[in-house]
Design a protein around this motif. Structure first.
Motif, mmCIF file in Angstrom:
data_model
loop_
_atom_site.group_PDB
_atom_site.id
_atom_site.type_symbol
_atom_site.label_atom_id
_atom_site.label_comp_id
_atom_site.label_asym_id
_atom_site.label_seq_id
_atom_site.Cartn_x
_atom_site.Cartn_y
_atom_site.Cartn_z
ATOM 1 N N PHE A 205 -76.303 42.192 54.166
ATOM 2 C CA PHE A 205 -77.206 43.287 53.052
ATOM 3 C C PHE A 205 -77.321 44.308 54.216
ATOM 4 N N GLU A 209 -77.225 48.304 54.202
ATOM 5 C CA GLU A 209 -78.059 49.035 53.605
ATOM 6 C C GLU A 209 -77.961 50.561 54.732
ATOM 7 N N SER A 213 -77.219 51.257 49.482
ATOM 8 C CA SER A 213 -76.360 50.142 48.215
ATOM 9 C C SER A 213 -75.552 50.837 47.620
ATOM 10 N N ILE A 234 -75.791 38.016 46.754
ATOM 11 C CA ILE A 234 -75.241 39.839 46.825
ATOM 12 C C ILE A 234 -75.984 40.656 45.555
ATOM 13 N N LYS A 237 -79.195 40.765 44.627
ATOM 14 C CA LYS A 237 -79.874 41.902 45.527
ATOM 15 C C LYS A 237 -79.578 43.758 44.845
#
Length: 586
Positions: A205, A209, A213, A234, A237
């Motif tokens: 992540f 970020e 994304s 993944i 999110k």
């Protein structure tokens, strides 16, 4: 230096022509010392040996004196600060682009070389190279790649893990942008992180970020059991990112499945016994190489790499091609071989080589694993599309039509690897939509999946996308032959960019990112070759941060360098097979 008078060697001076006549051979020669010397060294047929030695020595002394004058001239003219900085950059690039140790600048031999080239140039120390110079070039290269990333969409993030020479667990991240060569992005030390799904996902992540994304469409990793849970995290999110496993890795494990049968395991064990016997006894190896070269076989024997199962095919196939060389070796050198200790092992190897059933089993093994081994290379290509995954597993299934047990292993590996984007990338490829192979009811399932897939990113068009997919399949199935010859040669990415964008505008929004996804994490695995070369056992004091920067510059300079595209590390033999990878998990 010895001096001489021209009149000692020439007579009849002609003032108008500035020439004279050689006393020995009577030829006309220019009235100048260098001309007389050259004549006596090479042109005068009557020159004595003493004269030739004298003028040859004089030429050597003149050359030395000239070089000294040039050297003194260079030494006395100090270079400008601008020129010093220019050479500094070139020197730093030399080290960073070749991956060699920075400590070479401290070598007296290297210092002498640089001094001879330009005595006024001041060599930087190792500390400066690995500090200010490294940081500056790293920043410069990062800026170039940032510009590429700024204007790129549908990126694929690729990751793989490795244990370095100090025992630290390092995870690297590479990025594949459409129509660009993949590049190394960053690496992190995860030694203090328990390898559970949540912790692994958090590290991923962080990288996603850092760029945003929305720039990504896919994440690819190996097929370790923990990664399946990571993929789900993944996708939960980031609904726009499809996460899946490396297809080349899956085929590697399929080869392992095939090799794990009782008969295959026994054959591999016997083959390795022969290979080790030859390689571990220099007398036997010398006799073997002599006969191998006489048979015009250039390659030698190699053992399979435990965690790279495609190397099993190379190893077993090499041995099988040398069957008759091996038999000749036993026939002609059997008495010598049987004297090698322990004699029981020597006798067993000789007997094994003369056993026809062993060679029959070896041939069957080679044939069983040949097809998947060749597929791995295709899947590991940088631009191998995700659509090739389902295609190649279909090829494997059909290849083993007379081997139902292996067919089940093929289906099992595909099931573990499979995700909705794998199926959709296949059916969205023109030729596969019309003429492709499908397992059971997969074609119907893929069509129904498209709506669910679209709901994650394009909820407003989800109810329309399935109808356009059906229309697309119908068109591909009924194309006239002339259109097939054009459309079926297109990749999915090319079709949707050129044709599908306007003809199926709703489906295009879903299909185009999928068409740009890749099939494997091989680009991340190849990066470990560079890591191992740079962070070797002899350079184990390098910090992980410095290693990351050196790998970044080496790998990515190849992409940005317009003059030199060579990969010196891989060309020098630091190939994947030599890397001590972590065990691949089922």
């Amino acid at each position: 230096m010895n001096n001489f008078e021209i009149s000692s060697y020439l007579i009849n001076y002609d003032k108008n022509k500035n020439t004279g006549t050689c006393k020995s051979c009577k030829k006309n020669v220019q009235w100048a010392k260098d001309r007389v010397a050259a004549h006596k060294r090479s042109s005068c047929s009557s020159a004595t040996e003493e004269e030739k030695r004298f003028f040859s020595k004089r030429r050597s002394e003149s050359s030395i004196q000239s070089n000294q004058q040039i050297s003194n001239s260079v030494e006395t003219s100090a270079i400008t600060e601008e020129f010093q900085n220019k050479i500094d950059i070139k020197l730093a690039n030399f080290f960073f682009r070749t991956g060699i140790s920075l400590r070479i600048v401290e070598s007296e031999v290297f210092k002498e070389l640089v001094k001879e080239l330009n005595p006024s140039y001041k060599l930087p120390c190792t500390k400066k190279l690995s500090g200010a110079f490294l940081d500056k070039q790293f920043s410069k290269c990062s800026t170039v790649l940032d510009e590429i990333l700024e204007y790129s969409k549908n990126l694929t993030l690729v990751s793989d893990g490795w244990t370095n020479t100090r025992g630290d667990h390092i995870v690297n991240f590479c990025i594949k942008a459409p129509e660009q060569k993949p590049f190394f992005y960053t690496s992190i030390n995860t030694s203090g992180i328990i390898q559970k799904a949540e912790a692994v996902a958090d590290a991923i992540f962080e990288v996603i970020e850092s760029l945003g994304s929305q720039k990504f469409c896919a994440f690819v990793s190996d097929n370790a059991p923990v990664m399946k849970a990571v993929w789900k995290l993944i996708e939960t999110k980031y609904p726009n990112i499809s996460a899946y496993g490396c297809a080349a890795h899956a085929v590697n494990l399929l080869i392992k499945d095939i090799a794990n049968t009782t008969e295959s395991s026994k054959t591999i064990k016997n083959a390795e016994k022969i290979i080790k016997f030859v390689k571990n006894h220099h007398i036997v190896k010398a006799k073997f190489d002599e006969k191998r070269l006489a048979a015009s076989i250039p390659h030698t024997l190699s053992l399979p790499v435990p965690t790279r199962w495609y190397s099993l095919y190379n190893s077993m196939n090499e041995l099988h091609t040398m069957k008759y060389v091996m038999i000749q070796l036993v026939d002609e050198e059997g008495d010598l071989m049987k004297e090698i200790q322990p004699k029981t092992t020597s006798a067993a190897v000789c007997t094994l080589i003369k056993t026809n059933s062993f060679w029959d089993c070896l041939l069957k093994l080679v044939k069983d694993i040949e097809h998947p081994s060749k597929i791995i290379g295709k899947l590991e290509a940088d631009d191998a599309p995700l659509s090739s995954v389902y295609k190649y597993f279909g090829d494997l299934y059909n290849h083993y039509e007379n081997e139902p047990i292996i067919q089940e292993k093929v289906k099992k590996r595909l099931e573990f690897l499979f995700s909705s984007c794998v199926g959709l990338s296949y059916i969205l490829t023109p030729i596969y939509a019309a003429e492709g192979f499908f397992f059971d009811e997969d074609k119907t399932d893929f069509i129904s999946t498209i709506s669910e897939y679209a709901k994650k990113n394009h909820p407003l068009i989800a109810d329309k996308v399935e109808n356009e997919l059906i229309s697309f399949i119908a068109e591909m199935t009924s194309l006239p032959q002339k259109r097939k010859d054009v459309i079926f040669k297109m990749t999915a990415e090319k079709f949707w960019n050129i044709v599908g964008r306007d003809k199926y505008p709703v489906l295009f929004q879903v299909s185009y990112p999928i068409a740009q996804m890749i099939s494997s994490s091989a680009i991340a695995e190849r990066t470990w070759s560079t890591f191992k070369f740079i962070h070797s056992r002899l350079r184990n004091r390098l910090t992980n941060e410095r290693v990351k920067k050196l790998v970044f510059l080496y790998t990515n300079s190849i992409l940005t360098d317009t003059l030199d595209k060579n990969d010196y590390i891989l060309e020098d033999g630091a190939v994947l097979n030599e890397i001590d990878y972590e065990e691949l998990n089922e």
